[in-house]
Scaffold this motif. Sequence first.
Motif, short mmCIF file in Angstrom:
data_model
loop_
_atom_site.label_atom_id
_atom_site.label_comp_id
_atom_site.label_asym_id
_atom_site.label_seq_id
_atom_site.Cartn_x
_atom_site.Cartn_y
_atom_site.Cartn_z
N ASN A 177 41.97 77.68 -34.77
CA ASN A 177 41.95 76.24 -34.50
C ASN A 177 43.21 75.82 -33.75
O ASN A 177 44.20 76.54 -33.72
CB ASN A 177 41.84 75.46 -35.81
CG ASN A 177 40.58 75.79 -36.59
OD1 ASN A 177 39.49 75.81 -36.03
ND2 ASN A 177 40.74 76.07 -37.87
N ARG A 213 46.75 77.81 -38.72
CA ARG A 213 45.79 77.51 -37.65
C ARG A 213 44.61 78.49 -37.63
O ARG A 213 43.59 78.20 -37.02
CB ARG A 213 46.48 77.57 -36.28
CG ARG A 213 47.58 76.56 -36.10
CD ARG A 213 48.04 76.51 -34.64
NE ARG A 213 48.63 77.76 -34.19
CZ ARG A 213 48.17 78.47 -33.16
NH1 ARG A 213 47.11 78.06 -32.49
NH2 ARG A 213 48.78 79.59 -32.80
N CYS A 214 44.77 79.62 -38.28
CA CYS A 214 43.74 80.65 -38.24
C CYS A 214 43.28 81.01 -39.66
O CYS A 214 44.05 80.93 -40.62
CB CYS A 214 44.26 81.91 -37.56
SG CYS A 214 44.57 81.72 -35.81
N SER A 225 38.80 75.21 -30.64
CA SER A 225 38.67 76.26 -31.64
C SER A 225 37.78 77.38 -31.13
O SER A 225 36.94 77.16 -30.24
CB SER A 225 38.06 75.69 -32.93
OG SER A 225 38.88 74.68 -33.49
#
Length: 123
Positions: free
Chosen positions: A83, A66-67, A16
């Motif tokens: 991430n 993911r973000c 990350s």
Amino acid sequence: VQLQASGGGLVQAGDSLRLSCSASRRTSSNNTVGWFRQAPGKEREFVAAISWNGGITLYSDSVKGRCTISRDNAKNTVYLVMNSLKPEDTAVYHCAAARGSVPSSSRSLYGYWGQGTLVTVSS
């Protein structure tokens, strides 16, 4: 206003990172901030954007889930937490500001751009 992106680096797949976009001065409430990225040999593409109060966020399909984009107006800073990074996330990440209350993925609407920060994801 001048924008400065920071926080990039060399990471491994699955790691990350948190990128920061700092503005040189306090901006008006009628603005949105976006993150774009440009990989070698490719066009600059939209990643995420956020309204001034943080109430509206927008993500590209490639990073959705993911973000997370957020902002702290007291610090004149917008953050992008990424991430589960993948090698295809490797790019120079730029932040930009646009007038208006609704965040957009359209690059042409952003009139203020900062220097980018390089993110390299190794497999």
